[in-house]
Design a protein around this motif. Sequence first.
Motif, short mmCIF file in Angstrom:
data_model
loop_
_atom_site.label_atom_id
_atom_site.label_comp_id
_atom_site.label_asym_id
_atom_site.label_seq_id
_atom_site.Cartn_x
_atom_site.Cartn_y
_atom_site.Cartn_z
N TRP A 140 6.66 -1.55 1.70
CA TRP A 140 6.01 -1.31 0.41
C TRP A 140 4.98 -0.20 0.52
CZ3 TRP A 140 7.64 -3.68 -3.95
CH2 TRP A 140 8.38 -4.87 -3.81
N LYS A 141 4.95 0.67 -0.48
CA LYS A 141 3.81 1.58 -0.67
C LYS A 141 2.82 0.92 -1.62
CE LYS A 141 1.35 5.27 -0.35
NZ LYS A 141 0.71 5.61 0.93
N LYS A 142 3.37 0.24 -2.64
CA LYS A 142 2.54 -0.45 -3.62
C LYS A 142 3.31 -1.63 -4.21
CE LYS A 142 0.59 -0.07 -8.27
NZ LYS A 142 1.14 -1.39 -8.63
N ARG A 143 2.82 -2.83 -4.02
CA ARG A 143 3.40 -3.98 -4.70
C ARG A 143 2.93 -4.01 -6.15
NH1 ARG A 143 2.92 -5.80 0.61
NH2 ARG A 143 4.68 -7.07 1.36
N LEU A 144 3.61 -4.79 -6.99
CA LEU A 144 3.22 -4.92 -8.39
C LEU A 144 1.76 -5.36 -8.53
CD1 LEU A 144 6.25 -6.64 -10.19
CD2 LEU A 144 5.40 -4.33 -10.59
N THR A 145 1.32 -6.20 -7.61
CA THR A 145 -0.03 -6.78 -7.71
C THR A 145 -1.12 -5.85 -7.20
OG1 THR A 145 0.46 -7.87 -5.60
CG2 THR A 145 0.76 -9.17 -7.60
N ASP A 146 -0.73 -4.74 -6.56
CA ASP A 146 -1.72 -3.82 -6.00
C ASP A 146 -2.25 -2.88 -7.08
OD1 ASP A 146 -1.16 -4.92 -3.52
OD2 ASP A 146 0.20 -3.29 -2.93
N GLY A 147 -3.54 -2.54 -6.99
CA GLY A 147 -4.11 -1.52 -7.85
C GLY A 147 -4.21 -1.92 -9.31
N ARG A 148 -4.43 -0.93 -10.14
CA ARG A 148 -4.63 -1.18 -11.57
C ARG A 148 -3.34 -1.29 -12.36
NH1 ARG A 148 -8.39 3.52 -13.55
NH2 ARG A 148 -6.95 4.63 -12.17
N MET A 149 -2.32 -0.53 -11.94
CA MET A 149 -1.07 -0.49 -12.70
C MET A 149 -0.16 -1.61 -12.22
SD MET A 149 -0.37 3.61 -13.03
CE MET A 149 0.81 3.46 -14.36
N LYS A 150 -0.12 -2.71 -12.98
CA LYS A 150 0.62 -3.91 -12.58
C LYS A 150 2.09 -3.87 -13.02
CE LYS A 150 -3.30 -5.69 -11.12
NZ LYS A 150 -3.64 -5.67 -9.69
N ASN A 151 2.50 -2.77 -13.64
CA ASN A 151 3.88 -2.70 -14.15
C ASN A 151 4.75 -1.71 -13.38
OD1 ASN A 151 2.52 -0.47 -15.13
ND2 ASN A 151 3.45 -0.54 -17.16
N VAL A 152 4.25 -1.18 -12.27
CA VAL A 152 5.08 -0.32 -11.42
C VAL A 152 4.85 -0.70 -9.96
CG1 VAL A 152 5.06 1.66 -13.00
CG2 VAL A 152 3.35 1.52 -11.19
N ALA A 153 5.90 -0.55 -9.16
CA ALA A 153 5.81 -0.77 -7.73
C ALA A 153 6.44 0.42 -7.02
CB ALA A 153 6.53 -2.06 -7.33
N PHE A 154 6.13 0.56 -5.74
CA PHE A 154 6.72 1.64 -4.93
C PHE A 154 7.18 1.07 -3.59
CE2 PHE A 154 4.17 4.17 -7.82
CZ PHE A 154 4.92 5.33 -8.02
N VAL A 155 8.47 1.27 -3.28
CA VAL A 155 8.97 0.94 -1.94
C VAL A 155 9.21 2.25 -1.20
CG1 VAL A 155 10.01 -1.23 -2.71
CG2 VAL A 155 11.41 0.85 -2.68
N LEU A 156 9.29 2.15 0.12
CA LEU A 156 9.52 3.33 0.96
C LEU A 156 10.93 3.29 1.53
CD1 LEU A 156 6.12 3.37 2.90
CD2 LEU A 156 6.78 4.83 0.99
N ASP A 157 11.60 4.43 1.46
CA ASP A 157 12.93 4.50 2.08
C ASP A 157 12.75 4.76 3.58
OD1 ASP A 157 12.74 7.26 2.62
OD2 ASP A 157 14.62 7.75 1.59
N PRO A 158 13.83 4.81 4.36
CA PRO A 158 13.67 4.96 5.82
C PRO A 158 12.93 6.22 6.27
CG PRO A 158 15.86 4.14 5.32
CD PRO A 158 15.24 4.50 4.01
N ASP A 159 12.92 7.27 5.43
CA ASP A 159 12.20 8.49 5.77
C ASP A 159 10.78 8.52 5.21
OD1 ASP A 159 14.03 10.63 7.16
OD2 ASP A 159 15.30 9.59 5.73
N GLY A 160 10.38 7.46 4.53
CA GLY A 160 9.04 7.42 3.95
C GLY A 160 8.95 8.04 2.56
N TYR A 161 10.09 8.43 1.97
CA TYR A 161 10.07 8.88 0.57
C TYR A 161 9.71 7.69 -0.32
CZ TYR A 161 12.75 13.01 2.14
OH TYR A 161 13.18 14.15 2.77
#
Length: 325
Positions: A288-309
């Motif tokens: 994870w770069k950002k779970r839904l519960t992280d930070g202020r924006m609770k409606n987007v998440a970010f996962v990392l692919d194998p290269d870190g994109y």
Amino acid sequence: MATTTDTKNYKFNHSMIRVKDPKASVKFYEFLGMSLVKHLQFPEAKFDLYFLGYDGTGALSQGNSTFDRQGLIELTHNYGTEDDANYKVNNGNAEPHRGFGHVCVAVDHIQAACRRLEDAGYRFQKRLSDGRMKHIAFALDPDGYWVEIISRRLGSKGADDPEEQGQETDTTTYRMNHTMIRVKDIEKSLKFYQDVLGMSLFRTSEQPAAKFNLYFLGYPGDKGVPENGFTADYEGLLELTWNYGTEKDENFKYHDGNSEPQGFGHICVSVDNIDAACARFESLNVNWKKRLTDGRMKNVAFVLDPDGYWVEIVQNERFTGQENF
């Protein structure tokens, strides 16, 4: 809204790039026939987002809500960059900061489409007549990002095609076909995009003489996977470029676009149920770069692919009946 998630409902929604001057960039992509489908302003954080895509008659996502589409380009503008003489984006193609490669637009008549861009004063990284590959060109957007131009016509020979001569081009027929990123270990990347994100492999192009392979993935939707391997009529595909041997070099790493110098930011997948999708990703042990519960924006998440994109995860608004922003 369903309480489960099905990757058959997922869409490759957009690719985000940072831009210096939004007026110049929006003008360029509108010249390519795109429409501004959403403009989000965040003055307190000092940035704006511009979502552009094909929305005319015949467009595959015509009239859909912003996150119920494929093949959008998101332009991120951080306030003040347009007045900073020293500000320059990383286009992803210059050493030692290679990673993201290009976006690609598929057109009706490629000679006319390229001529129209050149007549408007836009620059090219590669014209149709340059090099050995006469059937593709690369235009440059105002920030120097590469925009590949390919033909939607099966068997087009590009610069050497007599059937193209004298034709005119109609931007309402264009498609935002794919986004290309370079990957270090193709087996790991294919596993991630197929098994985790649920994409299908549409086509593989092996180039052993040049020591690289290309892999085109996407969500088949109602069109299904192309039986003849011809992918130019699709929108929202992901092209993985693998250069032979990179997986064997322990120290080899591509630039993710988010560490300095910045440029490309992320790709984005919209899902049917964001809570269920993120729970599924958690069960698959994603990074994870950002779970839904992280930070202020609770409606987007970010996962990392194998290269870190970064891969943004957002809710497809068709399943909720309300806009995300």
